[in-house]
Design a protein around this motif. Structure first.
Motif, mmCIF file in Angstrom:
data_model
loop_
_atom_site.group_PDB
_atom_site.id
_atom_site.type_symbol
_atom_site.label_atom_id
_atom_site.label_comp_id
_atom_site.label_asym_id
_atom_site.label_seq_id
_atom_site.Cartn_x
_atom_site.Cartn_y
_atom_site.Cartn_z
ATOM 1 N N SER A 285 -41.569 60.518 38.741
ATOM 2 C CA SER A 285 -42.429 59.348 38.864
ATOM 3 C C SER A 285 -43.486 59.248 37.765
ATOM 4 C CB SER A 285 -43.097 59.391 40.238
ATOM 5 O OG SER A 285 -43.529 58.141 40.619
ATOM 6 N N ARG A 286 -43.802 60.369 37.174
ATOM 7 C CA ARG A 286 -44.811 60.446 36.101
ATOM 8 C C ARG A 286 -46.131 59.811 36.509
ATOM 9 N NH1 ARG A 286 -41.966 61.237 30.576
ATOM 10 N NH2 ARG A 286 -39.939 61.946 31.296
ATOM 11 N N ALA A 287 -46.598 58.862 35.729
ATOM 12 C CA ALA A 287 -47.915 58.257 35.968
ATOM 13 C C ALA A 287 -47.978 57.472 37.271
ATOM 14 C CB ALA A 287 -48.295 57.354 34.796
ATOM 15 N N MET A 288 -46.850 57.081 37.802
ATOM 16 C CA MET A 288 -46.803 56.290 39.031
ATOM 17 C C MET A 288 -46.751 57.143 40.297
ATOM 18 S SD MET A 288 -47.002 53.230 37.931
ATOM 19 C CE MET A 288 -46.585 52.293 39.380
ATOM 20 N N TYR A 289 -46.830 58.467 40.155
ATOM 21 C CA TYR A 289 -46.656 59.366 41.294
ATOM 22 C C TYR A 289 -47.572 59.037 42.465
ATOM 23 C CZ TYR A 289 -46.621 63.545 44.166
ATOM 24 O OH TYR A 289 -46.552 64.406 45.229
ATOM 25 N N GLN A 290 -48.848 58.893 42.210
ATOM 26 C CA GLN A 290 -49.795 58.639 43.307
ATOM 27 C C GLN A 290 -49.452 57.347 44.045
ATOM 28 O OE1 GLN A 290 -51.935 60.737 44.576
ATOM 29 N NE2 GLN A 290 -51.454 62.247 43.013
ATOM 30 N N ARG B 164 -43.118 64.431 41.061
ATOM 31 C CA ARG B 164 -44.125 64.159 40.027
ATOM 32 C C ARG B 164 -43.455 63.924 38.677
ATOM 33 N NH1 ARG B 164 -49.313 64.728 41.252
ATOM 34 N NH2 ARG B 164 -49.973 64.989 39.111
ATOM 35 N N SER C 193 -54.907 64.050 41.083
ATOM 36 C CA SER C 193 -54.071 63.230 40.206
ATOM 37 C C SER C 193 -54.323 63.629 38.757
ATOM 38 C CB SER C 193 -54.351 61.741 40.411
ATOM 39 O OG SER C 193 -55.683 61.461 40.113
ATOM 40 N N GLY C 194 -53.262 63.589 37.992
ATOM 41 C CA GLY C 194 -53.365 63.957 36.582
ATOM 42 C C GLY C 194 -53.243 65.431 36.326
#
Length: 86
Positions: free
Chosen positions: A25-30, A22, A84-85
């Motif tokens: 990857s940050r915001a791209m994790y999902q 997580r 997510s988030g």
């Protein structure tokens, strides 16, 4: 008692794998985790084994530390999805 401690240690490492992925990857994790989730679930379904067993086997067969991290994170996501988030 030693068995319980080992199990707790394993669970902690699995969650650490997810947290590391997580963070990387940050915001791209999902988006990034999805192919790994599909691969782990497909392997488990194909072999008729648990998700954790599938992830462990895949990681051993692949032998790459970074791939192992993502495979284990995917197993955690399949078994206990995180919103997510979060």
């Amino acid at each position: 008692m030693q068995t319980a401690e080992k199990a707790i240690g394993t669970v902690n490492r699995l969650y650490e794998a997810r947290n590391t992925c997580r963070t990387l990857s940050r915001a791209m994790y999902q988006i990034d985790i999805e192919p790994f989730k599909r691969a782990v679930q497909a392997f488990a379904d194909d072999k008729g084994v648990s998700v954790l067993s599938a992830a462990t086997t895949m990681a051993k067969e692949i032998g790459d530390p970074v791939a192992t991290l993502w495979i284990m994170a995917a197993a955690v996501e399949i078994l206990e999805p995180e919103e997510s988030g979060v």
